[in-house]
Design a protein around this motif. Structure first.
Motif, PDB file in Angstrom:
ATOM      1  N   ASN A  14       0.650  -1.168  -0.054  1.00  0.00           N
ATOM      2  CA  ASN A  14       0.006   0.008   0.017  1.00  0.00           C
ATOM      3  C   ASN A  14       0.799   1.279  -0.046  1.00  0.00           C
ATOM      4  O   ASN A  14       0.233   2.305   0.214  1.00  0.00           O
ATOM      5  N   LEU A  29       3.183   4.038  -2.032  1.00  0.00           N
ATOM      6  CA  LEU A  29       2.917   4.529  -3.531  1.00  0.00           C
ATOM      7  C   LEU A  29       4.111   5.519  -3.759  1.00  0.00           C
ATOM      8  O   LEU A  29       4.538   6.180  -2.826  1.00  0.00           O
ATOM      9  N   ASN A  30       4.646   5.568  -5.131  1.00  0.00           N
ATOM     10  CA  ASN A  30       5.620   6.679  -5.238  1.00  0.00           C
ATOM     11  C   ASN A  30       4.977   8.068  -5.775  1.00  0.00           C
ATOM     12  O   ASN A  30       3.502   7.912  -5.838  1.00  0.00           O
ATOM     13  N   ALA A  31       5.434   8.837  -6.257  1.00  0.00           N
ATOM     14  CA  ALA A  31       4.771  10.129  -6.920  1.00  0.00           C
ATOM     15  C   ALA A  31       3.981   9.799  -7.744  1.00  0.00           C
ATOM     16  O   ALA A  31       3.090  10.632  -8.434  1.00  0.00           O
ATOM     17  N   GLN A  32       4.232   8.598  -8.844  1.00  0.00           N
ATOM     18  CA  GLN A  32       3.529   8.241 -10.068  1.00  0.00           C
ATOM     19  C   GLN A  32       2.245   7.688  -9.738  1.00  0.00           C
ATOM     20  O   GLN A  32       1.606   7.090 -10.415  1.00  0.00           O
ATOM     21  N   ASN A  33       1.930   7.196  -8.254  1.00  0.00           N
ATOM     22  CA  ASN A  33       0.946   6.535  -7.673  1.00  0.00           C
ATOM     23  C   ASN A  33       0.968   5.257  -8.122  1.00  0.00           C
ATOM     24  O   ASN A  33      -0.016   4.576  -8.169  1.00  0.00           O
ATOM     25  N   LEU A  34       2.094   4.630  -8.220  1.00  0.00           N
ATOM     26  CA  LEU A  34       2.419   3.220  -8.470  1.00  0.00           C
ATOM     27  C   LEU A  34       3.180   2.746  -7.052  1.00  0.00           C
ATOM     28  O   LEU A  34       3.865   3.200  -6.454  1.00  0.00           O
ATOM     29  N   MET A  36       3.912   7.927  -0.691  1.00  0.00           N
ATOM     30  CA  MET A  36       2.394   7.992  -0.357  1.00  0.00           C
ATOM     31  C   MET A  36       2.067   6.707   0.460  1.00  0.00           C
ATOM     32  O   MET A  36       2.154   5.776  -0.422  1.00  0.00           O
ATOM     33  N   LYS A  57      -1.311   4.448   1.659  1.00  0.00           N
ATOM     34  CA  LYS A  57      -2.646   4.346   1.433  1.00  0.00           C
ATOM     35  C   LYS A  57      -2.950   3.522   2.849  1.00  0.00           C
ATOM     36  O   LYS A  57      -2.660   2.461   2.911  1.00  0.00           O
ATOM     37  N   ALA A 102      -9.787   2.040  -3.195  1.00  0.00           N
ATOM     38  CA  ALA A 102      -8.759   2.829  -3.472  1.00  0.00           C
ATOM     39  C   ALA A 102      -7.442   2.153  -4.210  1.00  0.00           C
ATOM     40  O   ALA A 102      -6.796   2.747  -4.892  1.00  0.00           O
ATOM     41  N   ILE A 133      -4.999   1.414  -9.033  1.00  0.00           N
ATOM     42  CA  ILE A 133      -3.747   0.917  -9.137  1.00  0.00           C
ATOM     43  C   ILE A 133      -3.270  -0.374  -9.820  1.00  0.00           C
ATOM     44  O   ILE A 133      -2.633  -0.572 -10.621  1.00  0.00           O
TER      45      ILE A 133
END
Length: 803
Positions: free
Chosen positions: A120, A122-127, A528, A530, A603, A607
């Motif tokens: 859960n 994530l990096n700045a690219q939301n991956l 990030m 989650k 959420a 992803i």
């Protein structure tokens, strides 16, 4: 445990003085851009059938952020053809460890799948910064009451379309069956039709044929489904991907270079072929790729000359295809050559230069280890030998820079290939057993001096024909796959020990482009987390609520009350949906009898979709350009699922017994595995088990009756019917499986599975289990971690049906 080493192109911004502090600054920045996290899932086998469980144990290591922030593991099984998730579950991560199972539904279509997992964070690219994927194959062992065939009527496009015919056989002439077909091409086109006859013809428009290579067809007769996968007849030579990789990064005029090259089909399968190296359309000499689709050749390009490879015509290459090599570089005037990139304690490399000039040589890895040397090149060939004692085992990079820090060339190598810090052994009592024998064995971990090592492992005992060399063990994945992504399968199943394989991989798959990392330097590197991943809303007749309501949750470990906002929206904490044994959590609005509707948002779903969009097909075999009849000969021995017949289900898969009586919904099962059969005496009724296959019996005339298979999904009480079911977050407490000694037939391909096994003070783990009723070769596979390194063990034994 030592940190893993991952190689990347090292980039300096141009500067007049490149100090050691500047080097550290660049190294730290690059580690933020491509942070190393290692996630590995050990699953019990590679080939499954419907109704089976995928048992797994997850190991998360070397995270750049606190490991406690990795709280959830999302596991999804994705069909490669449709790019749709067949099943998805969430599990708790504790101290970097997780375990559990994923149940394959009875209705899962057979085919190639990818088991995907991520945490859960994530990096700045939301991956996700920690990802895993593995290839598995699914077969269907249902025994149908009918047969169906699919045949292409056209081999070429005619009148803007191609036709195929579906034939259905084996149906009773008096049976009034409801028959429907669903056919799919790729991930974006699907169509369903009902048919009245046992034969029908369907046309596919030309534009769909050009976008796809495979047709998927489902034939549904009264709810019973057969699945077909059919290659679309090739309309033209398949497009090839041909890439060239000059060693060091670039071709330089009048300097000798080795060039790696790779050939794959459009869908990513490696291709073995031959070609002719051309200079200004003049033939020089023959070049070729091996079964991995990889090859190399040596070239000294002349200034201004154009070079290409003319592919030999064949199944996959048309006549006269010329692929141009990269143009000679104007940004560098040196070349770098490493004769052997799989090393022990020293690195030998050769720098060729056109002039005398100062350079810097840097050996580095993502763990922060680096060696910086300064010197001068000669206007000739410079041979160098450097000790690499300071570097950790694994992938490393040598980067050649000019005096200002501008990169000129770089190359991957594998350091300390022969280094072993852990002694590991499986001691089994004997090599041959009879069916139903007790099998005992002992695992032993120690350092190289014989002192006990501590570790935690997962153990699988599985039939050999359910294993594939495509799956990477924990060491291979740790040192190679996690850094270099998709790799061609090694036939031995242990590519880390195959030096020839490694040399090919490091020359070609480890090649990097400077610009990719240079562009990445400007990206943000914030992580990030989650936290609570599920939210939703309650509606009354499709309209938002005007005041808050209380939701009752049940089915989870912690049953409670959840208050919505005034508009009906609500958030679920992870604790609200914790479950055991992959159960669902049910939500309903208090005791109100109104008809409420629910919408739930996950959420992690976007992803998963983002990862699926980047998914590449599994490569189960290499292809030969000159032998068409070898194209589909893949895993012939592996996929012969012997001893897995319909008779298996009568003893091993059906008849799981619950408590006496019926459940809350009135559902029951008889001792003959009939679900809700009215003729079952009250004294013989047992509660059915959720997610278990049973039989339904329909009495016909006289003593005749019809039996059909059903999948019992569980009991929905009136409370549950008025709410919504949500897949919970599994605690992972269910991690043990072994053959039962209950007198019934035991046709299990997995005889034993357990995760979370910890060594004792002697570094040992004793294990015992029962052999089943399948006579075949079996493997004991142990994967895990220890204080002396990764644990990767395998041993085989045989079970015979003859004393």
């Amino acid at each position: 445990m030592k940190n893993i080493i991952i190689a990347f192109v090292f980039i300096f911004h141009a500067c007049s003085v490149c100090s050691q502090s500047k080097l550290n600054e660049n190294l730290n920045q690059l580690r933020k851009i491509k942070p190393f996290s290692f996630l590995y899932l050990h699953h019990d086998k590679d080939i499954y059938t419907n109704n089976e469980k995928i048992w797994f144990s997850a190991y998360l290591l070397n995270t750049p952020n606190p490991i406690a922030e990795h709280k959830l593991l999302n596991v999804a099984l994705v069909n490669e053809q449709t790019r749709k998730s067949a099943v998805s579950q969430k599990f708790v991560i504790t101290d970097g460890l997780s375990s559990g199972f994923v149940l394959l539904p009875d209705s899962i279509p057979p085919g190639n799948y990818q088991l995907m997992a991520y945490s859960n964070v994530l990096n700045a690219q939301n991956l996700p910064i920690a990802q895993f994927r593995s290839s598995i194959k699914v077969f269907n062992i249902s025994q149908p009451t009918f047969t169906s065939r699919i045949t292409w009527l056209d081999t070429l496009i005619k009148n803007g379309a191609m036709r195929f015919q579906v034939n259905i056989d084996g149906l009773d002439a008096n049976r009034k069956a409801v028959v429907s077909l669903n056919y799919q091409l790729g991930a974006d086109f699907s169509k369903s039709i009902k048919i009245d006859s046992k034969q029908t013809t369907i046309s596919i428009p030309e534009h769909l044929l050009k976008q796809n290579t495979t047709l998927l067809l489902n034939v549904n007769v009264d709810g019973e489904v057969q699945y077909h996968t059919k290659l679309i007849p090739t309309q033209e030579k398949q497009k090839l991907n041909v890439k060239f990789y000059p060693e060091g990064g670039a071709l330089v005029a009048d300097l000798q270079s080795r060039v790696g090259w790779e050939v794959t089909t459009a869908d990513g399968r490696p291709l073995s072929l031959k070609g002719m190296l051309m200079k200004n359309n003049e033939a020089l000499y023959e070049v070729s790729t091996n079964n991995y689709g990889l090859g190399s050749f040596v070239i000294t390009p002349n200034d201004g000359a154009e070079y290409s490879v003319r592919l030999q015509p064949g199944v996959y290459a048309s006549e006269g295809i010329n692929i141009k090599l990269p143009a000679q570089s104007t940004d560098t005037d040196i070349t770098l050559h490493i004769p052997k990139a799989v090393l022990n304690d020293s690195l030998r490399f050769i720098i060729a230069s056109k002039q005398v000039k100062p350079i810097q040589m840097m050996l580095h890895n993502d763990s922060g280890d680096y060696v910086l040397l300064k010197g001068n090149t000669n206007a000739s060939t410079n041979v160098n030998n450097i000790s690499i004692e300071a570097l950790q085992k694994g992938l490393n990079t040598i980067t050649i820079l000019d005096a200002s820090g501008k990169p000129l060339a770089e190359r991957l190598f594998f350091a300390h290939h022969n280094q072993q810090d852990l002694s590991q052994n499986i001691k089994i009592e004997k090599e041959n057993y009879n069916i139903r024998d007790s099998v005992k064995l002992k695992l032993k971990l120690s350092d190289m001096e014989g002192k006990a090592a501590s570790g935690i492992v997962s153990v699988s005992v599985v039939q050999n024909n359910r294993l594939s060399t495509k799956t990477a063990n924990i060491e291979h994945y740790f040192y190679l796959n996690n850094s270099l992504n998709e790799l061609p399968a090694n036939p031995s199943g242990n590519g880390l020990q195959d030096k020839e394989y490694l040399e090919n991989i490091l020359l070609i798959k480890g090649w990097r482009r400077y610009t990719a990392v240079l562009q990445a330097l400007n990206r943000d590197s914030v992580f990030m987390v989650k936290e609570n991943i599920m939210s939703g809303a309650v509606f009354n007749g499709q309209k938002p609520l005007k005041k808050a309501v209380n939701l009752i949750s049940f089915g989870s470990i912690k049953t409670g009350i959840i208050e919505t906002n005034t508009d009906g929206s609500f958030n679920l904490r992870n604790d609200d949906i914790m479950v055991e044994r992959n159960n669902n959590v049910f939500l309903r609005v208090g005791v109100d009898k109104n008809n409420y509707d629910f919408k739930i948002a996950d959420a992690l779903l976007p992803i998963t979709n983002a990862l699926v969009s980047k998914m590449k097909p599994t490569i189960f075999e290499s292809l030969l350009n000159h032998q068409e009849n070898s194209i589909l000969k893949n895993l012939q021995n592996v996929i012969a699922l012997k001893d897995v017949e319909i008779t298996v289900k009568k003893g091993a898969m059906y008849g799981t017994k619950g408590e006496a009586g019926a459940n809350e919904c009135g559902d029951y099962v008889s001792v003959h595995h009939y679900l809700n059969y009215p003729g079952t005496p009250l004294s013989g009724r047992l509660k059915p088990i959720k997610n278990t296959p049973y039989l339904t019996r329909t009495d016909l005339q006289g003593s005749q009756f019809k039996v059909e298979r059903v999948w019992y999904t569980g009991c929905l009480t009136e409370n549950e019917k008025m709410g919504i079911a949500i897949a919970g977050i599994n605690t992972g407490k269910e991690y043990y499986m072994a053959v039962e000694d209950d007198g019934g037939l035991q046709y299990h391909s997995t005889l034993y599975w357990q995760s979370g096994m910890v060594t004792n003070a002697s570094g040992e783990i004793p294990i015992s289990f029962k052999a089943g009723d399948i006579a075949d070769d079996f493997s004991i596979i142990v994967q895990g971690i220890s204080n002396k390194g990764l644990v990767n063990m395998k041993e085989t034994f045989k079970i015979s049906d003859k004393p």
